[in-house]
Design a protein around this motif. Structure first.
Motif, mmCIF file in Angstrom:
data_model
loop_
_atom_site.group_PDB
_atom_site.id
_atom_site.type_symbol
_atom_site.label_atom_id
_atom_site.label_comp_id
_atom_site.label_asym_id
_atom_site.label_seq_id
_atom_site.Cartn_x
_atom_site.Cartn_y
_atom_site.Cartn_z
ATOM 1 N N ALA A 183 7.918 -6.605 5.485
ATOM 2 C CA ALA A 183 8.482 -5.304 5.827
ATOM 3 C C ALA A 183 8.962 -5.245 7.275
ATOM 4 N N GLY A 184 8.681 -6.306 8.040
ATOM 5 C CA GLY A 184 9.094 -6.314 9.445
ATOM 6 C C GLY A 184 8.325 -5.338 10.310
ATOM 7 N N ILE A 185 7.090 -5.061 9.921
ATOM 8 C CA ILE A 185 6.264 -4.098 10.657
ATOM 9 C C ILE A 185 5.115 -4.826 11.341
ATOM 10 N N SER A 186 4.928 -4.566 12.633
ATOM 11 C CA SER A 186 3.821 -5.176 13.360
ATOM 12 C C SER A 186 2.495 -4.622 12.868
ATOM 13 N N PRO A 187 1.494 -5.512 12.689
ATOM 14 C CA PRO A 187 0.173 -5.022 12.264
ATOM 15 C C PRO A 187 -0.454 -4.090 13.298
ATOM 16 N N ARG A 188 0.072 -4.127 14.538
ATOM 17 C CA ARG A 188 -0.512 -3.326 15.620
ATOM 18 C C ARG A 188 0.070 -1.921 15.672
ATOM 19 N N ARG A 189 1.134 -1.698 14.989
ATOM 20 C CA ARG A 189 1.761 -0.373 15.018
ATOM 21 C C ARG A 189 0.800 0.692 14.497
ATOM 22 N N LYS A 190 0.820 1.846 15.143
ATOM 23 C CA LYS A 190 -0.020 2.938 14.670
ATOM 24 C C LYS A 190 0.407 3.368 13.264
ATOM 25 N N ALA A 191 -0.576 3.529 12.388
ATOM 26 C CA ALA A 191 -0.274 3.888 11.002
ATOM 27 C C ALA A 191 0.577 5.154 10.934
ATOM 28 N N GLY A 192 0.251 6.125 11.784
ATOM 29 C CA GLY A 192 0.946 7.409 11.756
ATOM 30 C C GLY A 192 2.411 7.327 12.157
ATOM 31 N N SER A 193 2.817 6.196 12.742
ATOM 32 C CA SER A 193 4.219 6.071 13.155
ATOM 33 C C SER A 193 5.092 5.529 12.025
ATOM 34 N N ILE A 194 4.490 5.248 10.893
ATOM 35 C CA ILE A 194 5.266 4.767 9.739
ATOM 36 C C ILE A 194 5.821 5.978 9.004
ATOM 37 N N LYS A 195 7.086 6.238 9.212
ATOM 38 C CA LYS A 195 7.730 7.388 8.552
ATOM 39 C C LYS A 195 8.501 6.915 7.321
ATOM 40 N N ALA A 196 9.150 7.848 6.681
ATOM 41 C CA ALA A 196 9.793 7.611 5.377
ATOM 42 C C ALA A 196 10.495 6.259 5.228
ATOM 43 N N GLY A 197 11.402 5.940 6.157
ATOM 44 C CA GLY A 197 12.205 4.731 6.024
ATOM 45 C C GLY A 197 11.362 3.468 5.998
ATOM 46 N N ARG A 198 10.518 3.326 7.023
ATOM 47 C CA ARG A 198 9.643 2.155 7.097
ATOM 48 C C ARG A 198 8.655 2.138 5.936
ATOM 49 N N ALA A 199 8.163 3.306 5.575
ATOM 50 C CA ALA A 199 7.173 3.387 4.489
ATOM 51 C C ALA A 199 7.789 2.873 3.192
ATOM 52 N N GLU A 200 9.034 3.228 2.962
ATOM 53 C CA GLU A 200 9.743 2.779 1.765
ATOM 54 C C GLU A 200 9.814 1.255 1.741
ATOM 55 N N LYS A 201 10.162 0.695 2.874
ATOM 56 C CA LYS A 201 10.289 -0.755 2.990
ATOM 57 C C LYS A 201 8.930 -1.435 2.805
ATOM 58 N N LEU A 202 7.930 -0.792 3.353
ATOM 59 C CA LEU A 202 6.570 -1.335 3.258
ATOM 60 C C LEU A 202 6.084 -1.333 1.813
ATOM 61 N N VAL A 203 6.338 -0.257 1.115
ATOM 62 C CA VAL A 203 5.938 -0.152 -0.292
ATOM 63 C C VAL A 203 6.621 -1.248 -1.115
ATOM 64 N N ARG A 204 7.890 -1.438 -0.849
ATOM 65 C CA ARG A 204 8.621 -2.484 -1.575
ATOM 66 C C ARG A 204 8.014 -3.857 -1.277
ATOM 67 N N ALA A 205 7.674 -4.081 -0.005
ATOM 68 C CA ALA A 205 7.086 -5.377 0.395
ATOM 69 C C ALA A 205 5.739 -5.600 -0.280
ATOM 70 N N ILE A 206 4.929 -4.557 -0.321
ATOM 71 C CA ILE A 206 3.602 -4.663 -0.960
ATOM 72 C C ILE A 206 3.766 -5.043 -2.425
ATOM 73 N N ARG A 207 4.663 -4.335 -3.105
ATOM 74 C CA ARG A 207 4.889 -4.611 -4.528
ATOM 75 C C ARG A 207 5.396 -6.031 -4.744
ATOM 76 N N ASP A 208 6.368 -6.431 -3.915
ATOM 77 C CA ASP A 208 6.964 -7.764 -4.060
ATOM 78 C C ASP A 208 5.909 -8.854 -3.869
ATOM 79 N N VAL A 209 5.134 -8.711 -2.811
ATOM 80 C CA VAL A 209 4.137 -9.733 -2.491
ATOM 81 C C VAL A 209 3.103 -9.841 -3.608
ATOM 82 N N LEU A 210 2.614 -8.709 -4.066
ATOM 83 C CA LEU A 210 1.593 -8.727 -5.118
ATOM 84 C C LEU A 210 2.150 -9.270 -6.427
ATOM 85 N N THR A 211 3.333 -8.830 -6.767
ATOM 86 C CA THR A 211 3.939 -9.255 -8.028
ATOM 87 C C THR A 211 4.175 -10.759 -8.036
ATOM 88 N N LEU A 212 4.677 -11.248 -6.920
ATOM 89 C CA LEU A 212 4.925 -12.683 -6.793
ATOM 90 C C LEU A 212 3.617 -13.467 -6.884
#
Length: 273
Positions: A183-212
């Motif tokens: 998702a291109g997100i640093s593990p150090r980023r504050k969780a609360g700073s993940i807004k709609a756009g990044r969250a969408e990308k993150l959700v897609r990444a989680i699904r992709d990684v798990l599915t694979l």
DNA sequence: CTTTCGTCCTGACTGC
DNA sequence: TGCAGTCAGGACGAAA
């Protein structure tokens, strides 16, 4: 071994073994794993007919007749092996179950962080290990908006928030690291700073990684259904996990290793912001 | 409430 | 070859 994809793989192997079968014999080698095992577990399992095994978070659940459910958690080092005939006892084998087909499955766990419990149907919602679990990452409930909402206001790093089983249930250290990389997100980023756009990308990444990961676990499963073979292990092209100092697969920048809430995180300081 | 920290275990690996 | 130290894919419960 056991994060969601590995548990899913183990469940998939166990399902056809136990479904509709009756438990004929149980060998219990000790009275506790992470917590004390249920009283008279072997007696109570013997003669019970198994339903359709399923997975919830990192738990394997096998419904039994009589309105009870066998709950299995593999902890850090737990494994289940399947045998066509009664196996030789091996060190760290804790519970062995023989079905009316003559086949066996054996729960083995060197570190004993795993757990086995026998609970009633009515406890599925209230059991202390199950009641606080968050949503399934592969379910329709998980969306970018939902995640952004759940992360809003959180000052903890996103890495820790994704490890929190009360939000999304089933992710562990490896797949959190991998999903954040994707998702291109640093593990150090504050969780609360993940807004709609990044969250969408993150959700897609989680699904992709798990599915694979589940798909590759499933592929290699074939070799491991052999008698004596181990089932459920992770075969995954890892981009960042365990790759400190190695070049990023995307930009060749050396990957970093840090510790967050006591756990290792791996990431690319260039690709992940 | 949120967040961190200690804890339960064994085994594999590293460095002296 | 031995031994001490470190780390490991989890997650509860106490403490701050």
């Amino acid at each position: 071994m056991p994060e969601l994809p590995e548990v899913e793989t183990v469940k998939a192997a166990l399902l056809p073994l136990v479904e509709g079968r009756t438990i004929q014999h149980v060998r219990q080698m000790r009275s506790d794993l992470r917590w004390p095992l249920p009283e008279r577990l072997a007696d109570r399992l013997t003669g019970r007919r198994c339903g359709t095994a399923y997975r919830r978070a990192k738990y394997i659940l096998i419904p039994l007749d009589g309105h009870e459910v066998l709950l299995i958690h593999l902890g850090m080092s737990g494994a289940i092996r399947i045998y066509e005939h009664q196996p030789e006892f091996a060190k760290h084998d804790h519970i062995s179950v023989q079905l009316d087909t003559g086949q066996w499955f054996v729960f083995s766990d060197p570190r004993r962080f795993g757990h086995v419990d026998l609970i009633s149907d009515s406890e599925l919602e209230t059991h202390k290990l199950l009641r606080h679990l968050g949503i399934e990452p592969l379910s329709n409930m998980l969306s970018g908006d939902w995640l952004a909402d759940r992360l809003a206001g959180k000052t903890a790093p996103i890495k820790s928030a994704l490890m929190d089983q009360r939000i999304i249930a089933g992710l562990g250290n490896i797949y959190v690291c991998e999903a954040l990389f994707k998702a291109g997100i640093s593990p150090r980023r504050k969780a609360g700073s993940i807004k709609a756009g990044r969250a969408e990308k993150l959700v897609r990444a989680i699904r992709d990684v798990l599915t694979l990961a589940i798909a590759s676990g499933g592929t290699s499963l074939r070799d491991h259904v052999q008698p004596g073979g181990e089932i459920g292990y992770f075969v995954q092209q890892l981009s960042v996990y365990g790759r400190a100092e190695l070049p990023c697969v995307s930009c060749r920048t050396p990957l970093k290793h840090i510790t967050q809430t006591g756990r290792s995180s791996f990431y690319c300081p260039n690709c992940q912001r």
